[in-house]
Design a protein around this motif. Structure first.
Motif, short mmCIF file in Angstrom:
data_model
loop_
_atom_site.label_atom_id
_atom_site.label_comp_id
_atom_site.label_asym_id
_atom_site.label_seq_id
_atom_site.Cartn_x
_atom_site.Cartn_y
_atom_site.Cartn_z
N ASP A 187 64.97 8.89 9.66
CA ASP A 187 65.79 9.78 8.81
C ASP A 187 67.26 10.04 9.12
O ASP A 187 68.00 11.45 8.84
CB ASP A 187 65.08 10.47 8.77
N TYR A 212 66.70 16.05 20.37
CA TYR A 212 65.07 15.52 19.90
C TYR A 212 64.35 14.87 20.58
O TYR A 212 65.70 14.15 21.46
CB TYR A 212 65.19 15.23 18.17
N VAL A 248 69.95 17.25 15.54
CA VAL A 248 69.21 16.22 15.72
C VAL A 248 70.55 15.03 15.33
O VAL A 248 71.17 15.48 14.05
CB VAL A 248 68.11 15.80 15.02
N ARG A 308 67.61 6.35 13.50
CA ARG A 308 66.37 6.93 14.25
C ARG A 308 64.97 6.42 13.06
O ARG A 308 64.96 7.00 11.59
CB ARG A 308 66.44 8.27 14.57
N ASP A 333 60.78 9.70 22.04
CA ASP A 333 59.82 9.82 20.41
C ASP A 333 59.67 8.77 19.36
O ASP A 333 58.89 8.48 18.64
CB ASP A 333 59.31 11.30 20.35
N TYR A 334 60.89 8.91 19.42
CA TYR A 334 61.43 7.62 18.13
C TYR A 334 62.05 6.54 18.61
O TYR A 334 63.13 6.57 19.11
CB TYR A 334 61.91 8.58 17.22
N GLY A 349 62.09 7.69 12.02
CA GLY A 349 61.78 9.30 11.92
C GLY A 349 60.20 9.50 10.88
O GLY A 349 59.54 9.03 10.94
N LEU A 350 60.48 10.09 9.56
CA LEU A 350 59.71 10.50 8.60
C LEU A 350 59.05 9.25 7.85
O LEU A 350 59.46 8.64 7.67
CB LEU A 350 60.02 11.41 7.30
N SER A 365 58.24 6.69 9.50
CA SER A 365 59.11 5.15 10.42
C SER A 365 60.58 5.08 9.01
O SER A 365 61.29 3.74 8.88
CB SER A 365 58.57 3.97 9.98
#
Lengths: 108, 118
Positions: free
Chosen positions: B106, B27, B2, B98, B31-32, B100-101, B103
């Motif tokens: 990450d 990835y 990633v 991004r 989705d992000y 990720g975790l 929001s």
């Protein structure tokens, strides 16, 4: 806008000591929307802690975090040479998302 | 793996515009959310805004409204950040990140140095 104030600005410590970094928010922030990052010179920030107390992948157990509401703390136990860096807190409960001004952990 | 890979350094004159690219890989792009953050020399981190790669919707920091535009190209998994009417105060490293975790940011790009100088 939520203002994050970090203290101290600089922390001078020796390897093996414990670092305690503080971040105070001007308004209450849910811990679910709070994070800590580490940044070394010439590098992008690296996520350490998310959701106020969850370590990101690969982050050593010596990094821990606590807090809620307006007061959050990052603790680094038994400092290793690679831990000397600048640390930022971050809130993303509301826009604009904001960061603290940073705490530099330097070798004493 | 990633990663987010950003375009190279830029030198611009005052009043000009700059376009920084951020290409995602490893990835599912849509989705992000992607954020843009900048860091002036010796300073802290400043949030510019966010784009939803799925629908292209954006939210910008108020102080950049009217000067910043974030877009994306889903066919190449790339996000773009345009900043216009540059001044010396826009000299900074610009990062894409991004959400990720939970929001939190990450994954970060390597940063793009933008220098505004006459």
């Amino acid at each position: 806008e939520i203002v994050l104030t970090q203290s101290p600005g600089t922390l001078s410590l020796s390897p093996g000591e414990t670092a305690t970094l503080s971040c105070r928010a001007s308004q209450s922030v849910s811990g679910s929307y709070f994070a800590w990052y580490q940044q070394k010179p010439g590098q992008a920030p690296r996520l350490l802690i998310y959701g106020a107390s969850n370590r990101a992948t690969g982050v050593p157990f010596r990094f821990s975090s606590s807090g809620s509401g307006t007061d959050f703390t990052l603790t680094i136990s038994r400092l290793e040479p690679e831990d000397f860096a600048v640390y930022y807190c971050h809130q993303f409960v509301s826009t604009p998302e904001t960061f603290g001004q940073g705490t530099k952990v330097e070798i004493k | 793996q990633v990663q987010l890979v950003q375009s190279g350094a830029e030198v611009k004159k005052p009043g000009a515009s700059v376009k920084v690219t951020c290409q995602a890989s490893g990835y599912i792009f849509i989705d992000y959310y992607i954020h843009w953050v900048r860091q002036a020399p010796g300073q802290g981190l400043e949030w510019l805004g966010i784009i939803n790669p799925s629908g292209g919707t954006t939210t910008y920091a108020q102080r950049f409204e009217g000067r910043v535009t974030m877009t994306r190209d889903t066919s190449t998994s790339t996000v773009y950040m345009d900043l216009t009417s540059l001044t010396s105060e826009d000299t900074a490293v610009y990062y894409c990140a991004r959400a990720g975790l939970a929001s939190a940011f990450d994954i970060w790009g390597q940063g793009t140095v933008v220098t505004v100088s006459s």
